[in-house]
Design a protein around this motif. Sequence first.
Motif, PDB file in Angstrom:
ATOM      1  N   MET A  44       0.732  -1.300  -0.134  1.00  0.00           N
ATOM      2  CA  MET A  44      -0.149  -0.049   0.118  1.00  0.00           C
ATOM      3  C   MET A  44       0.681   1.113  -0.050  1.00  0.00           C
ATOM      4  N   MET A  45       2.235   1.331  -0.065  1.00  0.00           N
ATOM      5  CA  MET A  45       3.063   2.301  -0.299  1.00  0.00           C
ATOM      6  C   MET A  45       2.556   3.353  -1.415  1.00  0.00           C
ATOM      7  N   SER A  46       2.604   4.553  -1.504  1.00  0.00           N
ATOM      8  CA  SER A  46       3.176   5.291  -0.272  1.00  0.00           C
ATOM      9  C   SER A  46       2.284   5.899   0.609  1.00  0.00           C
ATOM     10  N   PRO A  84     -19.143  -1.200   1.813  1.00  0.00           N
ATOM     11  CA  PRO A  84     -18.095  -0.376   1.444  1.00  0.00           C
ATOM     12  C   PRO A  84     -18.183   0.485   0.206  1.00  0.00           C
ATOM     13  N   GLU A  85     -17.560   1.505   0.157  1.00  0.00           N
ATOM     14  CA  GLU A  85     -17.450   2.699  -1.037  1.00  0.00           C
ATOM     15  C   GLU A  85     -16.258   2.586  -1.836  1.00  0.00           C
ATOM     16  N   ARG A  86     -16.458   2.871  -2.981  1.00  0.00           N
ATOM     17  CA  ARG A  86     -15.147   2.846  -3.755  1.00  0.00           C
ATOM     18  C   ARG A  86     -14.205   3.816  -3.330  1.00  0.00           C
ATOM     19  N   GLY A  87     -13.036   3.515  -3.300  1.00  0.00           N
ATOM     20  CA  GLY A  87     -11.771   4.193  -2.899  1.00  0.00           C
ATOM     21  C   GLY A  87     -11.438   3.992  -1.154  1.00  0.00           C
ATOM     22  N   VAL A 150       5.117   8.781  -9.049  1.00  0.00           N
ATOM     23  CA  VAL A 150       3.908   8.573  -8.419  1.00  0.00           C
ATOM     24  C   VAL A 150       2.658   9.153  -9.105  1.00  0.00           C
ATOM     25  N   TYR A 151       1.722   8.661  -9.367  1.00  0.00           N
ATOM     26  CA  TYR A 151       0.600   8.990 -10.123  1.00  0.00           C
ATOM     27  C   TYR A 151      -0.687   8.914  -9.052  1.00  0.00           C
ATOM     28  N   GLN A 152      -1.485  10.130  -9.442  1.00  0.00           N
ATOM     29  CA  GLN A 152      -2.782  10.272  -8.794  1.00  0.00           C
ATOM     30  C   GLN A 152      -4.008  10.008  -9.702  1.00  0.00           C
ATOM     31  N   THR A 160      -9.749  10.680  -4.528  1.00  0.00           N
ATOM     32  CA  THR A 160      -8.133  10.582  -5.228  1.00  0.00           C
ATOM     33  C   THR A 160      -7.297  10.084  -4.307  1.00  0.00           C
ATOM     34  N   TYR A 161      -6.393   9.353  -4.778  1.00  0.00           N
ATOM     35  CA  TYR A 161      -5.259   8.856  -3.892  1.00  0.00           C
ATOM     36  C   TYR A 161      -4.050   8.564  -4.814  1.00  0.00           C
ATOM     37  N   ASN A 162      -2.957   8.248  -4.095  1.00  0.00           N
ATOM     38  CA  ASN A 162      -1.662   8.328  -5.193  1.00  0.00           C
ATOM     39  C   ASN A 162      -1.155   6.843  -5.221  1.00  0.00           C
ATOM     40  N   THR A 163      -0.921   6.456  -6.501  1.00  0.00           N
ATOM     41  CA  THR A 163      -0.245   5.084  -6.694  1.00  0.00           C
ATOM     42  C   THR A 163       1.124   4.993  -7.063  1.00  0.00           C
ATOM     43  N   LEU A 164       1.839   3.823  -6.917  1.00  0.00           N
ATOM     44  CA  LEU A 164       3.364   3.834  -7.287  1.00  0.00           C
ATOM     45  C   LEU A 164       3.593   3.140  -8.587  1.00  0.00           C
ATOM     46  N   ASP A 165       4.379   3.393  -9.319  1.00  0.00           N
ATOM     47  CA  ASP A 165       4.575   2.561 -10.713  1.00  0.00           C
ATOM     48  C   ASP A 165       6.066   2.327 -10.746  1.00  0.00           C
TER      49      ASP A 165
END
Length: 248
Positions: A44-46, A84-87, A150-152, A160-165
């Motif tokens: 789940m980083m970051s 549960p809600e999306r996100g 890092v992509y939002q 909205t949230y960030n993901t790593l690639d």
Amino acid sequence: MSENTKSSSGGLWENIKVLIQALLLALVIRTFLFQPFSIPSGSMMSTLLVGDYLFVSKFSYGYSKYSFPFSPNLFSGRIWSSDPERGDVAVFRLPSDPSVDYIKRVIGLPGDRIQMRDGVLYINGEAVPREQVGTYEPEGRYERGEPVPVYQETLPNGVTYNTLDLSPNSPGDNTREFVVPDGHYFMMGDNRDNSSDSRFTVGYVPLENFVGRATYIFFSIADDASPLEIWKWPTDLRLDRFFKSAQK
């Protein structure tokens, strides 16, 4: 028996009663309200790091047998259920082994079509907006010696949230289309190239398996440090993560 002996005996019993009451209160809080969890991996980083300790709201989605210690088979499904809600970042029991807790983000709802194409998330045929917002340098056991993009992402409901690639061409960057069954959810880690989730062996997660919604980080320490080594806290504690939202 002397007065001093009686007083000492009475004081001991009062202390025992206070201790029992405190333990019962803690059990009630842990069972019905909030349960502490620690982050065991970098999936789940970051958003969440190894060494983060957080509270999970047990009442957010209602209660199932997995809400209680030892998972007693008292009833099936959920009571006082809320979807549960999306996100949402949520803790759930692994469908293939309910003794194991996982924490991931809710990406797909019942009936959704989910697919990854060239690293881009598609929900019901529509690409989820994704833009690079910076870089991240993993620490501890995940240190790479170079920054990671890092992509939002912005989901259809505005979350909205960030993901790593970590890699431009990982096994999870291109998948088949998944159709989420009724009563199930599709879960993914924010560290997209280093997460065992619904794209792989985790599969679809039944609503019954949800334990709760992650709320706040209450303690955080470097992933190669021990929380018990208090004398190292001045250098190992990540104070900037205390009381941070566990959702983004």
